[in-house]
Design a protein around this motif. Structure first.
Motif, PDB file in Angstrom:
ATOM      1  N   SER A  36       0.659  -1.091   0.068  1.00 16.91           N
ATOM      2  CA  SER A  36      -0.121   0.029   0.058  1.00 16.91           C
ATOM      3  C   SER A  36       0.748   1.220  -0.068  1.00 16.91           C
ATOM      4  O   SER A  36       0.661   2.230  -0.687  1.00 16.91           O
ATOM      5  N   LEU A  37       1.900   1.311   0.419  1.00 19.14           N
ATOM      6  CA  LEU A  37       3.029   2.329   0.550  1.00 19.14           C
ATOM      7  C   LEU A  37       3.214   2.524  -0.807  1.00 19.14           C
ATOM      8  O   LEU A  37       3.511   3.622  -1.266  1.00 19.14           O
ATOM      9  N   LYS A  38       3.849   1.546  -1.545  1.00 19.06           N
ATOM     10  CA  LYS A  38       4.344   1.618  -2.868  1.00 19.06           C
ATOM     11  C   LYS A  38       3.360   2.265  -4.023  1.00 19.06           C
ATOM     12  O   LYS A  38       3.839   2.728  -4.723  1.00 19.06           O
ATOM     13  N   THR A  39       2.168   1.744  -3.568  1.00 12.51           N
ATOM     14  CA  THR A  39       1.095   2.643  -4.511  1.00 12.51           C
ATOM     15  C   THR A  39       0.456   3.753  -4.239  1.00 12.51           C
ATOM     16  O   THR A  39      -0.558   4.218  -4.774  1.00 12.51           O
ATOM     17  N   SER A  40       1.003   4.296  -3.010  1.00 14.40           N
ATOM     18  CA  SER A  40       0.210   5.572  -2.628  1.00 14.40           C
ATOM     19  C   SER A  40       1.077   6.729  -3.400  1.00 14.40           C
ATOM     20  O   SER A  40       2.082   6.552  -3.906  1.00 14.40           O
ATOM     21  N   ASP A  41       0.199   7.971  -3.630  1.00 16.05           N
ATOM     22  CA  ASP A  41       0.766   9.146  -4.323  1.00 16.05           C
ATOM     23  C   ASP A  41       2.041   9.598  -3.449  1.00 16.05           C
ATOM     24  O   ASP A  41       2.960  10.247  -4.019  1.00 16.05           O
ATOM     25  N   SER A  42       2.067   9.394  -2.119  1.00 15.77           N
ATOM     26  CA  SER A  42       3.153  10.151  -1.547  1.00 15.77           C
ATOM     27  C   SER A  42       4.521   9.374  -1.662  1.00 15.77           C
ATOM     28  O   SER A  42       5.339   9.990  -1.899  1.00 15.77           O
ATOM     29  N   PHE A  43       4.113   7.981  -1.701  1.00 15.96           N
ATOM     30  CA  PHE A  43       5.605   7.320  -2.211  1.00 15.96           C
ATOM     31  C   PHE A  43       6.205   7.554  -3.455  1.00 15.96           C
ATOM     32  O   PHE A  43       7.176   7.557  -3.565  1.00 15.96           O
ATOM     33  N   GLU A  44       5.052   7.932  -4.312  1.00 13.11           N
ATOM     34  CA  GLU A  44       5.436   8.038  -5.794  1.00 13.11           C
ATOM     35  C   GLU A  44       6.209   9.616  -5.693  1.00 13.11           C
ATOM     36  O   GLU A  44       7.423   9.702  -6.435  1.00 13.11           O
ATOM     37  N   GLU A  45       5.774  10.357  -5.050  1.00  9.40           N
ATOM     38  CA  GLU A  45       6.418  11.891  -4.975  1.00  9.40           C
ATOM     39  C   GLU A  45       7.871  11.684  -4.132  1.00  9.40           C
ATOM     40  O   GLU A  45       8.829  12.354  -4.575  1.00  9.40           O
TER      41      GLU A  45
END
Length: 93
Positions: free
Chosen positions: A78-87
């Motif tokens: 879930s962390l890897k697919t979050s917008d925050s992770f991408e940023e």
């Protein structure tokens, strides 16, 4: 704690476990709450006592093998697919 305080604290907790049990069978009493708040837990017993008092030990023994690894993997995914992770990944690279 200094060495003598640690030794005294260890004795207090040994008396508690002699009376109220150890491990998954330890009773969580108001005295345990008092000991934690007013005296603390000796380093040698800290992980063990916290896992008992927090209920983690009971949960560990009540779930099927591999349960906690599944929960961790789901969380990491879930962390890897979050917008925050991408940023964050963009900022790092």
């Amino acid at each position: 704690y200094n060495e003598e305080e640690e030794k005294n604290l260890k004795t207090i907790w040994e008396e508690y476990t002699d009376k109220y049990g150890e491990g998954i069978s330890m009773l969580k009493t108001p005295k345990a709450k008092f000991l934690v708040r007013d005296f603390g837990i000796p380093c040698i017993y800290r992980a063990k006592i916290w896992s008992i008092l927090s209920g983690a030990l009971n949960k560990k023994h009540s779930k099927e093998e591999g349960y906690f690894q599944q929960v961790l993997n789901k969380h990491l995914l879930s962390l890897k697919t979050s917008d925050s992770f991408e940023e964050i990944e963009k900022d790092l690279h």
